[in-house]
Write a protein that holds these residues in place. Structure first.
Motif, short mmCIF file in Angstrom:
data_model
loop_
_atom_site.label_atom_id
_atom_site.label_comp_id
_atom_site.label_asym_id
_atom_site.label_seq_id
_atom_site.Cartn_x
_atom_site.Cartn_y
_atom_site.Cartn_z
N ALA A 155 -2.84 15.04 29.90
CA ALA A 155 -1.41 15.22 30.21
C ALA A 155 -1.23 16.44 31.10
CB ALA A 155 -0.60 15.36 28.93
N ASN A 156 -1.87 17.53 30.74
CA ASN A 156 -1.77 18.76 31.54
C ASN A 156 -2.30 18.55 32.95
OD1 ASN A 156 -0.54 20.36 29.58
ND2 ASN A 156 -2.49 20.97 28.68
N GLN A 157 -3.39 17.79 33.07
CA GLN A 157 -3.96 17.53 34.40
C GLN A 157 -2.98 16.72 35.26
OE1 GLN A 157 -6.93 18.93 35.50
NE2 GLN A 157 -5.98 18.29 37.41
N ARG A 158 -2.28 15.76 34.65
CA ARG A 158 -1.29 14.97 35.40
C ARG A 158 -0.17 15.86 35.89
NH1 ARG A 158 -4.99 12.71 33.71
NH2 ARG A 158 -5.54 10.54 33.86
N ILE A 159 0.21 16.83 35.08
CA ILE A 159 1.27 17.76 35.46
C ILE A 159 0.84 18.59 36.66
CG2 ILE A 159 2.54 19.82 34.71
CD1 ILE A 159 2.55 18.52 31.88
N VAL A 160 -0.41 19.04 36.65
CA VAL A 160 -0.94 19.85 37.76
C VAL A 160 -1.07 19.00 39.02
CG1 VAL A 160 -2.99 21.09 38.59
CG2 VAL A 160 -2.14 21.48 36.26
N ASP A 161 -1.60 17.79 38.86
CA ASP A 161 -1.84 16.91 40.01
C ASP A 161 -0.56 16.40 40.65
OD1 ASP A 161 -4.54 17.22 39.58
OD2 ASP A 161 -4.81 15.25 38.64
N ARG A 162 0.41 16.05 39.80
CA ARG A 162 1.64 15.42 40.30
C ARG A 162 2.86 16.00 39.59
NH1 ARG A 162 -1.48 10.16 39.41
NH2 ARG A 162 -0.64 10.46 37.34
N PRO A 163 3.27 17.19 39.96
CA PRO A 163 4.44 17.78 39.30
C PRO A 163 5.72 17.01 39.64
CG PRO A 163 3.62 19.22 41.04
CD PRO A 163 2.69 18.05 40.97
N TYR A 164 6.46 16.63 38.62
CA TYR A 164 7.72 15.92 38.79
C TYR A 164 8.49 15.95 37.48
CZ TYR A 164 5.05 12.16 36.57
OH TYR A 164 4.27 11.45 35.70
N MET A 165 9.68 15.45 37.49
CA MET A 165 10.50 15.36 36.29
C MET A 165 9.98 14.21 35.43
SD MET A 165 12.71 17.78 36.79
CE MET A 165 14.12 17.52 35.73
N ASP A 166 9.87 14.44 34.12
CA ASP A 166 9.38 13.40 33.22
C ASP A 166 9.97 13.62 31.84
OD1 ASP A 166 8.00 11.16 32.41
OD2 ASP A 166 6.01 12.01 32.69
N LEU A 167 9.89 12.58 31.01
CA LEU A 167 10.40 12.66 29.64
C LEU A 167 9.40 13.42 28.78
CD1 LEU A 167 12.56 11.68 27.55
CD2 LEU A 167 10.98 9.81 27.07
N SER A 168 9.87 14.46 28.11
CA SER A 168 9.05 15.17 27.15
C SER A 168 9.03 14.37 25.86
CB SER A 168 9.62 16.57 26.87
OG SER A 168 9.08 17.09 25.68
N SER A 169 7.85 14.04 25.38
CA SER A 169 7.72 13.25 24.15
C SER A 169 8.00 14.08 22.91
CB SER A 169 6.30 12.68 24.05
OG SER A 169 6.03 11.91 25.18
N TRP A 170 8.18 15.35 23.09
CA TRP A 170 8.48 16.22 21.96
C TRP A 170 9.97 16.55 21.90
CZ3 TRP A 170 6.26 17.00 17.63
CH2 TRP A 170 6.64 18.07 16.82
N ARG A 171 10.54 16.84 23.08
CA ARG A 171 11.95 17.25 23.14
C ARG A 171 12.89 16.08 23.43
NH1 ARG A 171 11.75 21.81 27.39
NH2 ARG A 171 13.96 21.91 26.98
N TYR A 172 12.38 14.97 23.92
CA TYR A 172 13.19 13.82 24.32
C TYR A 172 14.22 14.19 25.37
CZ TYR A 172 10.83 10.53 21.37
OH TYR A 172 9.88 9.71 20.84
N LEU A 173 13.78 14.99 26.32
CA LEU A 173 14.58 15.37 27.47
C LEU A 173 13.74 15.14 28.72
CD1 LEU A 173 16.00 18.84 26.37
CD2 LEU A 173 17.34 16.79 26.88
N ILE A 174 14.42 14.81 29.82
CA ILE A 174 13.75 14.77 31.12
C ILE A 174 13.62 16.22 31.56
CG2 ILE A 174 13.84 13.97 33.50
CD1 ILE A 174 13.62 11.64 31.59
N ILE A 175 12.39 16.68 31.74
CA ILE A 175 12.18 18.07 32.09
C ILE A 175 11.24 18.18 33.29
CG2 ILE A 175 12.60 18.96 29.77
CD1 ILE A 175 9.57 19.20 29.44
N ASN A 176 11.30 19.33 33.93
CA ASN A 176 10.42 19.61 35.05
C ASN A 176 9.02 19.84 34.50
OD1 ASN A 176 8.95 21.11 37.11
ND2 ASN A 176 10.94 21.24 38.15
N SER A 177 8.03 19.27 35.17
CA SER A 177 6.66 19.41 34.68
C SER A 177 6.22 20.85 34.64
CB SER A 177 5.70 18.58 35.52
OG SER A 177 5.80 18.93 36.87
#
Length: 169
Positions: free
Chosen positions: A147-169
């Motif tokens: 998951a962390n690698q995807r954030i580094v490779d492709r930073p974008y807004m996504d749903l946090s599976s912990w907070r249930y909010l669309i957040i910036n990577s």
């Protein structure tokens, strides 16, 4: 105008009006509840119910989220990994106890079909949570690293599976 936009774009515009996560989640819940009443298409209704269940979980309305998703029996029989995961998170939120059977079902569904696995941070975060909850710490760490690698490779807004909010990577 506003009505010609798709539901996600409409909600994004609404979200820009609010400065807090709580107000955003409340607006998302109200938005999808109203859409559900308006729409007739079964496919669209299913999509809206899914989005409404996410808003309910984010708002801490776990029983409402579970009710809109169906019974635990239906969820355990489901092949939709996202529904099983979200139901598990709602159950955990409501009871404060990890529903290990549901998290194991998430893991089982992922293992059944790794070819169509979503290659995004959210998906791997879900698998990290499910494996951690089921007691497989090594797999949880592996998925968290992915998951962390995807954030580094492709930073974008996504749903946090912990907070249930669309957040910036």
């Amino acid at each position: 105008g506003f009505r010609s936009l798709n539901p996600e774009d409409q909600l994004s515009l609404i979200a820009n009006e609010f400065g807090s996560e709580k107000k955003f989640l409340e607006s998302a819940e109200l938005f999808y509840k109203n859409l559900l009443l308006e729409e007739n298409s079964e496919k669209l209704t299913s999509h809206i119910k899914h989005k409404l269940s996410l808003a309910y979980i984010g708002n801490g309305k776990f029983e409402e989220a579970k009710n809109i998703m169906g019974s635990v029996h239906e969820i355990l029989e489901s092949h939709r990994i996202e529904d099983v995961f979200n139901y598990a998170m709602a159950e955990w939120g409501q009871t404060r106890e990890k529903p290990i059977d549901l998290f194991k079902r998430v893991i089982e569904l992922d293992k059944q079909d790794t070819k169509t696995r979503k290659d995004d941070a959210n998906y791997y975060q879900c698998l990290a949570i499910a494996n951690w909850a089921a007691g497989d710490i090594n797999s949880a760490e592996d998925f968290l690293n992915q998951a962390n690698q995807r954030i580094v490779d492709r930073p974008y807004m996504d749903l946090s599976s912990w907070r249930y909010l669309i957040i910036n990577s």
